[in-house]
Design a protein around this motif. Structure first.
Motif, PDB file in Angstrom:
ATOM      1  N   GLU A  85       0.857  -1.175   0.000  1.00 15.67           N
ATOM      2  CA  GLU A  85       0.000   0.000   0.000  1.00 15.67           C
ATOM      3  C   GLU A  85       0.887   1.216   0.000  1.00 15.67           C
ATOM      4  O   GLU A  85       1.800   1.324   0.804  1.00 15.67           O
ATOM      5  CB  GLU A  85      -0.894  -0.003   1.233  1.00 15.67           C
ATOM      6  N   ILE A  86       0.616   2.090  -0.928  1.00 15.61           N
ATOM      7  CA  ILE A  86       1.547   3.185  -1.121  1.00 15.61           C
ATOM      8  C   ILE A  86       0.840   4.524  -1.034  1.00 15.61           C
ATOM      9  O   ILE A  86      -0.258   4.692  -1.574  1.00 15.61           O
ATOM     10  CB  ILE A  86       2.225   3.061  -2.484  1.00 15.61           C
ATOM     11  N   TYR A  87       1.460   5.425  -0.349  1.00 18.26           N
ATOM     12  CA  TYR A  87       0.994   6.793  -0.317  1.00 18.26           C
ATOM     13  C   TYR A  87       2.088   7.655  -0.930  1.00 18.26           C
ATOM     14  O   TYR A  87       3.236   7.595  -0.494  1.00 18.26           O
ATOM     15  CB  TYR A  87       0.735   7.251   1.116  1.00 18.26           C
ATOM     16  N   VAL A  88       1.738   8.385  -1.959  1.00 13.76           N
ATOM     17  CA  VAL A  88       2.740   9.231  -2.587  1.00 13.76           C
ATOM     18  C   VAL A  88       2.325  10.685  -2.456  1.00 13.76           C
ATOM     19  O   VAL A  88       1.191  11.043  -2.788  1.00 13.76           O
ATOM     20  CB  VAL A  88       2.925   8.884  -4.070  1.00 13.76           C
ATOM     21  N   LEU A  89       3.226  11.506  -1.973  1.00 12.19           N
ATOM     22  CA  LEU A  89       2.965  12.944  -1.904  1.00 12.19           C
ATOM     23  C   LEU A  89       3.903  13.633  -2.875  1.00 12.19           C
ATOM     24  O   LEU A  89       5.114  13.395  -2.844  1.00 12.19           O
ATOM     25  CB  LEU A  89       3.228  13.469  -0.497  1.00 12.19           C
ATOM     26  N   CYS A  90       3.336  14.454  -3.741  1.00 13.71           N
ATOM     27  CA  CYS A  90       4.149  15.040  -4.795  1.00 13.71           C
ATOM     28  C   CYS A  90       4.057  16.557  -4.749  1.00 13.71           C
ATOM     29  O   CYS A  90       2.983  17.134  -4.837  1.00 13.71           O
ATOM     30  CB  CYS A  90       3.670  14.509  -6.138  1.00 13.71           C
ATOM     31  N   ARG A  97      -2.602   5.615  -3.118  1.00 15.32           N
ATOM     32  CA  ARG A  97      -3.264   6.913  -3.063  1.00 15.32           C
ATOM     33  C   ARG A  97      -2.224   7.979  -3.310  1.00 15.32           C
ATOM     34  O   ARG A  97      -1.124   7.919  -2.768  1.00 15.32           O
ATOM     35  CB  ARG A  97      -3.922   7.110  -1.693  1.00 15.32           C
ATOM     36  N   SER A  98      -2.576   8.929  -4.140  1.00 12.61           N
ATOM     37  CA  SER A  98      -1.578   9.954  -4.414  1.00 12.61           C
ATOM     38  C   SER A  98      -2.123  11.333  -4.109  1.00 12.61           C
ATOM     39  O   SER A  98      -3.318  11.600  -4.231  1.00 12.61           O
ATOM     40  CB  SER A  98      -1.099   9.864  -5.849  1.00 12.61           C
ATOM     41  N   PHE A  99      -1.223  12.176  -3.693  1.00  8.81           N
ATOM     42  CA  PHE A  99      -1.561  13.530  -3.284  1.00  8.81           C
ATOM     43  C   PHE A  99      -0.601  14.488  -3.960  1.00  8.81           C
ATOM     44  O   PHE A  99       0.573  14.170  -4.134  1.00  8.81           O
ATOM     45  CB  PHE A  99      -1.422  13.679  -1.771  1.00  8.81           C
ATOM     46  N   VAL A 100      -1.106  15.634  -4.362  1.00  6.54           N
ATOM     47  CA  VAL A 100      -0.185  16.686  -4.774  1.00  6.54           C
ATOM     48  C   VAL A 100      -0.322  17.819  -3.761  1.00  6.54           C
ATOM     49  O   VAL A 100      -1.363  17.975  -3.133  1.00  6.54           O
ATOM     50  CB  VAL A 100      -0.489  17.211  -6.194  1.00  6.54           C
ATOM     51  N   GLY A 156       4.691  22.280   6.767  1.00  3.80           N
ATOM     52  CA  GLY A 156       4.046  22.047   8.051  1.00  3.80           C
ATOM     53  C   GLY A 156       2.555  21.803   7.888  1.00  3.80           C
ATOM     54  O   GLY A 156       1.994  20.831   8.380  1.00  3.80           O
ATOM     55  N   ARG A 157       1.942  22.665   7.088  1.00  9.02           N
ATOM     56  CA  ARG A 157       0.506  22.540   6.870  1.00  9.02           C
ATOM     57  C   ARG A 157       0.184  21.253   6.115  1.00  9.02           C
ATOM     58  O   ARG A 157      -0.779  20.563   6.418  1.00  9.02           O
ATOM     59  CB  ARG A 157       0.041  23.741   6.073  1.00  9.02           C
ATOM     60  N   VAL A 158       1.037  20.943   5.138  1.00 14.91           N
ATOM     61  CA  VAL A 158       0.818  19.733   4.348  1.00 14.91           C
ATOM     62  C   VAL A 158       0.837  18.502   5.234  1.00 14.91           C
ATOM     63  O   VAL A 158      -0.027  17.635   5.137  1.00 14.91           O
ATOM     64  CB  VAL A 158       1.882  19.627   3.234  1.00 14.91           C
ATOM     65  N   TRP A 159       1.826  18.452   6.159  1.00 13.39           N
ATOM     66  CA  TRP A 159       1.895  17.259   7.021  1.00 13.39           C
ATOM     67  C   TRP A 159       0.640  17.126   7.867  1.00 13.39           C
ATOM     68  O   TRP A 159       0.088  16.035   7.993  1.00 13.39           O
ATOM     69  CB  TRP A 159       3.117  17.318   7.943  1.00 13.39           C
ATOM     70  N   SER A 160       0.219  18.242   8.449  1.00 11.26           N
ATOM     71  CA  SER A 160      -0.935  18.107   9.353  1.00 11.26           C
ATOM     72  C   SER A 160      -2.187  17.737   8.557  1.00 11.26           C
ATOM     73  O   SER A 160      -3.003  16.942   9.018  1.00 11.26           O
ATOM     74  CB  SER A 160      -1.134  19.388  10.167  1.00 11.26           C
ATOM     75  N   ALA A 196      -4.314  14.250   8.956  1.00  4.32           N
ATOM     76  CA  ALA A 196      -5.759  14.233   9.177  1.00  4.32           C
ATOM     77  C   ALA A 196      -6.462  13.347   8.148  1.00  4.32           C
ATOM     78  O   ALA A 196      -7.421  12.639   8.450  1.00  4.32           O
ATOM     79  CB  ALA A 196      -6.302  15.658   9.105  1.00  4.32           C
ATOM     80  N   LEU A 197      -5.952  13.369   6.925  1.00  4.37           N
ATOM     81  CA  LEU A 197      -6.597  12.628   5.844  1.00  4.37           C
ATOM     82  C   LEU A 197      -6.443  11.118   5.992  1.00  4.37           C
ATOM     83  O   LEU A 197      -7.374  10.358   5.737  1.00  4.37           O
ATOM     84  CB  LEU A 197      -6.009  13.051   4.500  1.00  4.37           C
ATOM     85  N   VAL A 198      -5.250  10.689   6.349  1.00  3.33           N
ATOM     86  CA  VAL A 198      -4.978   9.246   6.271  1.00  3.33           C
ATOM     87  C   VAL A 198      -4.688   8.613   7.618  1.00  3.33           C
ATOM     88  O   VAL A 198      -4.333   7.448   7.674  1.00  3.33           O
ATOM     89  CB  VAL A 198      -3.780   8.965   5.329  1.00  3.33           C
ATOM     90  N   GLU A 199      -4.843   9.365   8.688  1.00  6.85           N
ATOM     91  CA  GLU A 199      -4.410   8.873   9.995  1.00  6.85           C
ATOM     92  C   GLU A 199      -4.884   7.446  10.285  1.00  6.85           C
ATOM     93  O   GLU A 199      -4.118   6.589  10.695  1.00  6.85           O
ATOM     94  CB  GLU A 199      -4.943   9.811  11.079  1.00  6.85           C
ATOM     95  N   ASP A 200      -6.141   7.197   9.999  1.00  8.25           N
ATOM     96  CA  ASP A 200      -6.695   5.890  10.367  1.00  8.25           C
ATOM     97  C   ASP A 200      -6.215   4.778   9.449  1.00  8.25           C
ATOM     98  O   ASP A 200      -6.288   3.611   9.800  1.00  8.25           O
ATOM     99  CB  ASP A 200      -8.226   5.957  10.328  1.00  8.25           C
TER     100      ASP A 200
END
Lengths: 316, 480
Positions: free
Chosen positions: B299-304, B332-335, B376-380, B384-388
């Motif tokens: 399972e992969i989470y990518v932040l770009c 799941r991918s995020f920009v 900082g904002r991106v991490w928080s 919140a989005l994927v914590e669970d």
């Protein structure tokens, strides 16, 4: 112990007759000619590397895109040298039991059961770990064969690294150690080909033991010759155009560019349809022979179809 | 052995020390040169090369080259480097020997005489025909003629590349169709690009030869530059290359777990299937049937990062992302720029890379006010989005330059994310040299993840390779 007429491994069979396993050709040019005779048109380096492999007894590592004739090459070599082809298809999770040898447990068990009473353990043990109860897998049969063979280890990149490590003994020493029987050494040197689609980097140790051959899509004239060889009924002009179109398609960014095998398939289907020219219409109808992905189909129809229309528009 | 004083050395790099005489010495030097260019040539490879030469008629140039290539270059990339080094090495040593021995070509390019008699139009047509037929020998001769005919007009410019292009233009050789020419002229339909390139190489070679003859010294040898050694590729092929590397990545991630778990190949006996199989042997369970091992699905989470500071890299990153989506189902991918936005759907909907990048530009809406990255904002927001959903089997990959524009990096939140996920990687599009300069805070994050320099497909490959070495992962030094 019952006689084992079919056991093949270390029996001192008659020396291989001259008809089978004829001597390797004495020069690269003759090997190339021989390959051509059995229906394989080799590139320059292909013949040379094969020649070197037969002379030096080294395995060849053949890499290249899918469908450029890696597997075909070994079949042709086997036909040319008059040897049997033993093929080991690799896959994820292939292990020694499938590639080298395995004890035939069932037979061993039956043996124990039938003679259960009255025989000592040592007798039985000697019995059941004999050649008779050994199931030969491709690598062992290639090594132990009394006649020289061509061994094809197909798609080696699909296995895991442990398996590669196991191959090292076989490929450099041409021997296999079986704890209960001792070492089985090759009485004849097989010609070994390993193919890889380059999905994974092979280990240095394996590469070091091999000659390297990169097979790429052939040049236009070469591919034309191949297509003409396999579909001689196709008119020369159509064949030329076909090869040109294939070249165009390969230049696009596709998931799976058409291979030589697919060019041949396409040529054959054009023969069946009795096509006299490849125009935009024929192309869209038969395109699915060479392009096999939904998204690729769209790209090819868009880019090549238009070119074809333009071409036939100017020329006729 | 004292090297002879090189003639004309001061001018142009001079002549190298001839070294020990004989072919073996040359082969060893050649191997040395390959090593310098990064091809792994071991002693056993060199021994093989000698064994091969014994079997070959090595007076044939083709056989000689192919024989050496089969033993010395063991991958496609190596093969490419091999070709370049081979050309350079043997060209240079032949020319050096020629200068040393005082061999000059009779009536060569410098000879003034022939130029006038050559009918230029015939020459043009002949060259075009040779290009079409692709005959190497004819092309070489014609290249010399062409230099004789055109190269002298107004003298050479002194820069070989300029001369080559000038001669090519004077010959009217183009890959595009030239409809104004008569149809029987091969140039009418345009010349094959590949052949044109070969002809240019020959021109260059002949010009170099002439220059060496004039100056009696070799130009200084330069290492191959990145551009030459890279496989010939346009932007589209680059995309394909990224896809190929990512396909490897998929295999690595999929098999990762097994290696870490050791060699226990089978863990569970399938009782039901074993019983059934035992019927064959009278109820004795001889053959044990195992439950198949299913490779765990990564399972992969990518932040770009798609902000302006990484504009040049973000096309590359998006193509990586695109390829990853092609390869993995559970991903799941995020920009992000200032805020974060999930784009998994966009990738699921659009297959075409161009459409994807347009859709992301249109819909993601990540640059709210300033257009500067706010890690900082991106991490928080990400937390919140994927914590669970984050769990130890998940892999988090961040693609970004870690330039915070002076804002708080909030490495503590990043540490939390890294602790929850099984593995965390950071791919930074900047050369390592620039890390932690200016507003780059990669060091703050590197404590919690493994950071890689990544701005070419080659480096992406290195990242994929690093993934397979579990000991490296263990040594990643994350103080979780």
């Amino acid at each position: 112990m019952s006689s084992a007429p079919s056991s093949s491994a270390e029996t001192s069979g008659p020396p291989s007759p001259a008809v089978k396993g004829s001597d390797p050709p004495p020069s690269p040019a003759e090997l190339a000619a021989g390959l051509r005779e059995v229906g394989y048109l080799p590139g320059e380096s292909t013949a040379l590397v094969c020649y070197l492999a037969t002379r030096l007894g080294k395995p060849i590592l053949v890499e290249g895109p899918a469908g450029v004739g890696k597997t075909e090459l070994s079949k042709a070599l086997a036909a040319l040298l008059g040897r049997d082809l033993i093929r080991l298809q690799c896959y994820e999770g292939l292990d020694e039991a499938k590639a080298l040898y395995e004890w035939n447990y069932r037979k061993q068990l039956l043996r124990i059961q039938t003679e259960a009473a009255g025989t000592g353990w040592s007798d039985v043990q000697e019995d059941i770990f004999g050649q008779e109860f050994l199931l030969e897998r491709p690598l062992l049969s290639a090594i132990s064969s009394t006649e020289p063979v061509v061994l094809l280890i197909d798609e080696i990149d699909k296995t895991d690294q442990e398996f590669e490590a196991m191959l090292l003994e076989v490929l450099s020493e041409f021997q296999i150690s079986i704890p209960e029987l001792g070492r089985i050494e090759a009485s004849t040197r097989p010609v070994v080909l390993l193919t890889s689609n380059n999905t994974r980097e092979l280990t240095e140790a394996l590469k070091r033991r091999c000659l390297y051959l990169w097979l790429d899509y052939p040049e236009l004239e070469h591919e034309l010759a191949i297509v003409r060889l396999h579909a001689p009924e196709l008119p020369e002009t159509v064949a030329r155009k076909l090869v040109e179109v294939i070249g165009m398609v390969r230049e696009l960014d596709l998931k799976k560019p058409p291979s030589i095998a697919e060019s041949i398939d396409w040529a054959r289907s054009l023969v069946l349809l009795g096509a006299q020219d490849i125009d935009a219409e024929t192309f869209t109808e038969t395109m699915s022979v060479i392009v096999k992905h939904r998204t690729d189909l769209d790209v090819v129809a868009e880019r090549v179809g238009v070119k074809l229309t333009a071409l036939s528009g100017t020329s006729g | 052995m004292t090297p002879a004083a090189p003639r004309g050395a001061a001018l142009y790099g001079g002549l190298p020390d001839p070294g020990a005489p004989g072919l073996p010495a040359r082969i060893l030097e050649f191997g040395e040169e390959l090593r310098r260019e990064g091809v792994a040539v071991g002693t056993s490879e060199l021994l093989d090369a000698f064994a091969v030469l014994e079997e070959l008629d090595w007076r044939s140039r083709e056989d000689f080259r192919e024989g050496l290539a089969a033993t010395l270059a063991k991958s496609q990339e190596d093969r490419r480097v091999f070709e370049l080094v081979f050309e350079r090495f043997f060209f240079r040593s032949v020319e050096a020997a020629a200068v040393r021995e005082g061999v000059r070509e009779e009536g060569g390019i410098d000879a003034e005489g022939g130029g006038g008699e050559i009918n230029l139009d015939t020459l043009r047509a002949q060259i075009a025909a040779a290009l079409r037929d692709g005959s190497e020998a004819a092309m070489r001769d014609l290249a010399r003629l062409a230099i004789a005919a055109f190269g002298r007009q107004g003298e050479g410019s002194g820069v070989i590349g300029v001369d080559v292009q000038r001669i090519r233009r004077a010959l009217g050789l183009r890959s595009e169709p030239q409809p104004e020419l008569p149809p029987e002229d091969p140039r009418h339909a345009g010349l094959p690009r590949e052949q044109l390139r070969r002809f240019e190489t020959l021109l260059r070679r002949e010009l170099e030869r002439a220059q060496i003859e004039r100056t009696e010294s070799l130009p200084p040898s330069r290492p191959l530059n990145e551009l030459d050694r890279a496989l010939p590729s346009g932007p589209l092929q680059d995309l394909a290359a990224v896809h190929r590397v990512v396909a490897q990545l998929r295999r690595r991630l999929a098999t990762q777990g097994h290696q870490a778990r050791g060699r226990r190949r089978h863990s569970h006996v399938d009782v039901r299937r074993t019983m059934r199989a035992s019927l064959e042997t009278g109820g004795v369970p001889v053959v044990l049937k195992y439950r198949p091992r299913r490779p765990r699905r990564p399972e992969i989470y990518v932040l770009c990062d798609v902000s302006t500071s990484v504009t040049s890299a973000s096309v590359f990153f998006l193509s990586v992302l695109h390829a990853l989506h092609d390869a993995f189902r559970k991903m799941r991918s995020f920009v992000f720029i200032e805020r974060i936005s999930e784009v998994t759907d966009v990738f699921a909907r659009e297959r075409n890379f161009r459409a994807v990048s347009e859709a992301i530009g249109r819909e993601a809406g990540v640059a709210d006010i300033s257009g500067y990255t706010d890690y900082g904002r991106v991490w928080s927001e990400f937390r919140a989005l994927v914590e669970d959903d984050l769990h130890p089997r998940a892999t988090v990959i961040v693609l970004g330059d870690a330039r915070t524009n002076g804002r708080d990096p909030r490495a503590d939140i990043f540490a939390e994310i890294a602790a929850r996920a099984g593995r965390t990687f950071w791919l930074n599009p900047e050369p390592r040299l620039y890390w932690n300069y200016g507003d780059s805070v990669i060091a703050a994050y590197e404590r919690y993840c493994r950071a890689f320099e990544c701005w070419t497909t080659r480096q992406l490959e290195d990242f994929v390779k690093a993934l397979t070495r579990p000991e490296d992962l263990g040594a990643a030094g994350s103080p979780r």
